[in-house]
Design a protein around this motif. Sequence first.
Motif, PDB file in Angstrom:
ATOM      1  N   THR A 285       0.983  -1.175   0.133  1.00 52.45           N
ATOM      2  CA  THR A 285       0.021  -0.029  -0.158  1.00 52.45           C
ATOM      3  C   THR A 285       1.029   1.209   0.046  1.00 52.45           C
ATOM      4  O   THR A 285       1.971   1.231   0.700  1.00 52.45           O
ATOM      5  CB  THR A 285      -0.937   0.114   1.077  1.00 52.45           C
ATOM      6  N   PHE A 286       0.201   2.346  -0.533  1.00 50.31           N
ATOM      7  CA  PHE A 286       1.135   3.648  -0.740  1.00 50.31           C
ATOM      8  C   PHE A 286       0.385   4.682  -0.736  1.00 50.31           C
ATOM      9  O   PHE A 286      -0.962   4.782  -1.105  1.00 50.31           O
ATOM     10  CB  PHE A 286       2.303   3.458  -1.731  1.00 50.31           C
ATOM     11  N   THR A 287       1.002   5.880  -0.334  1.00 50.21           N
ATOM     12  CA  THR A 287       0.297   7.116  -0.371  1.00 50.21           C
ATOM     13  C   THR A 287       1.030   8.138  -1.260  1.00 50.21           C
ATOM     14  O   THR A 287       2.304   8.009  -1.537  1.00 50.21           O
ATOM     15  CB  THR A 287      -0.183   7.787   0.820  1.00 50.21           C
ATOM     16  N   VAL A 288       0.494   9.138  -1.910  1.00 56.44           N
ATOM     17  CA  VAL A 288       1.181   9.977  -2.546  1.00 56.44           C
ATOM     18  C   VAL A 288       0.594  11.509  -2.015  1.00 56.44           C
ATOM     19  O   VAL A 288      -0.450  11.619  -1.334  1.00 56.44           O
ATOM     20  CB  VAL A 288       1.195  10.300  -3.786  1.00 56.44           C
TER      21      VAL A 288
ATOM     22  N   THR B 123      -5.412  11.813   1.233  1.00 55.27           N
ATOM     23  CA  THR B 123      -6.570  10.848   1.954  1.00 55.27           C
ATOM     24  C   THR B 123      -6.766   9.410   1.139  1.00 55.27           C
ATOM     25  O   THR B 123      -7.739   8.746   1.579  1.00 55.27           O
ATOM     26  CB  THR B 123      -8.051  11.639   1.904  1.00 55.27           C
ATOM     27  N   GLN B 124      -6.051   9.137   0.274  1.00 47.34           N
ATOM     28  CA  GLN B 124      -6.574   7.629  -0.479  1.00 47.34           C
ATOM     29  C   GLN B 124      -5.282   7.041  -0.306  1.00 47.34           C
ATOM     30  O   GLN B 124      -4.040   7.417  -0.421  1.00 47.34           O
ATOM     31  CB  GLN B 124      -6.797   8.260  -1.821  1.00 47.34           C
TER      32      GLN B 124
END
Length: 394
Positions: free
Chosen positions: A242-245, A250-251
């Motif tokens: 899993t990762f965020t940018v 918020t996703q």
Amino acid sequence: MNKEGKKKRGFFSWLWRRKWWIILFALVAGIAIYFMGGSSSNQGTGFATATITRGDLSQVVTATGEIQPLNTINVGSQVSGTIEAIYVDYNSKVKKGDVLLKIEPSVLQASVDEAYASLVSSESQRNYAKSEYERNKTLYEAGYIPLADLEQSQTTYEQAEQNVNKMKSQYDRAVTNLGYATITSPVDGTVISRQVDVGQTVAASFQTPDLFEIAEDLSQMQIETAVSEADIGMIKEGQKVTFTVDAYPTQTFEGTVRQVRLSPTITSNVVVYTVVIDVDNSDLRLKPGMTAFVTILISEKNDIWKVQNSALILRNFDGIVADAGDATPSTHLAIQRMVNGEPTVVLIPYQKGLVTATETEIVSDEIQEGDRVIFGKYGMSSSGSASMRMGPPM
């Protein structure tokens, strides 16, 4: 009024003006006395405990990386010249064979014309040498010329034939270079970078200059992230990611580990390895170059007993139970539970399961809801000495 009365009245007046400071001082002193007395009364009698909870536990490795297309092609030029026209720009969708750019062809066309003239000239010389050779062959058979003259004419003819082949190669190369003046797309994709403008001179004498950068398929992306040597042994192909940018804080996005590259890199005296992660970008929201904050899932367990790592610091059960027997903190937990309405200390066997940076899985059939792990006694250290207080009771 005498002097003594005036002094007494002045004192009470001064006291009245400063009454709030006096009240505040008295309040602070009272609180301090209360806590000091409370701590003294609890010292040596209460246990420091932590609750055993039930829930999920995950072991993860975190890292950062850059989002990149799976395949990026740098389109260059094999010939030099001035750019005459550009037909695409940033973000343009292109198909294989589409014209991207044209270089002004006059110099290249002149090379083609020159090579063609040389080819025609060499063919004429070849034809003349061939006729001379055939004529000398007839004269030799009739006995009018010696063999040396025949061999000389034959050599001249063969050299002229090879010269024609040479001129034809030069002509073909000139025609090919003229074709290179028209730059076409080698793949289907999206133009993500343009390095030149109309009128700019392209010099391809020593190395091929980059004109465009084309991403072949932006719906499938990858993340190249650096993992330290301390964690790389836990990374396997196929693990969930899993990762965020920063663009979508918020996703959470998902991916899969595709490759663990064996080539190490030393960064700030730390050995790291590149881990490649496949990412589905069907909605095209992820852009090349974005920084991804990656979490690689190593192991996961659901609905288990767990406790904070800080609750497993005991070295012995001195001061906790009167007779521990053969039980040690490595094999047994000191548990405080309510029995018939009274807090009771019991020892239960256990094993450590999944361990993360903050929590540890407790594997035991004797744990009950509401149990609390004893990890110290007020006024005593974890080794049993009375030289260190552990704070107010929990």
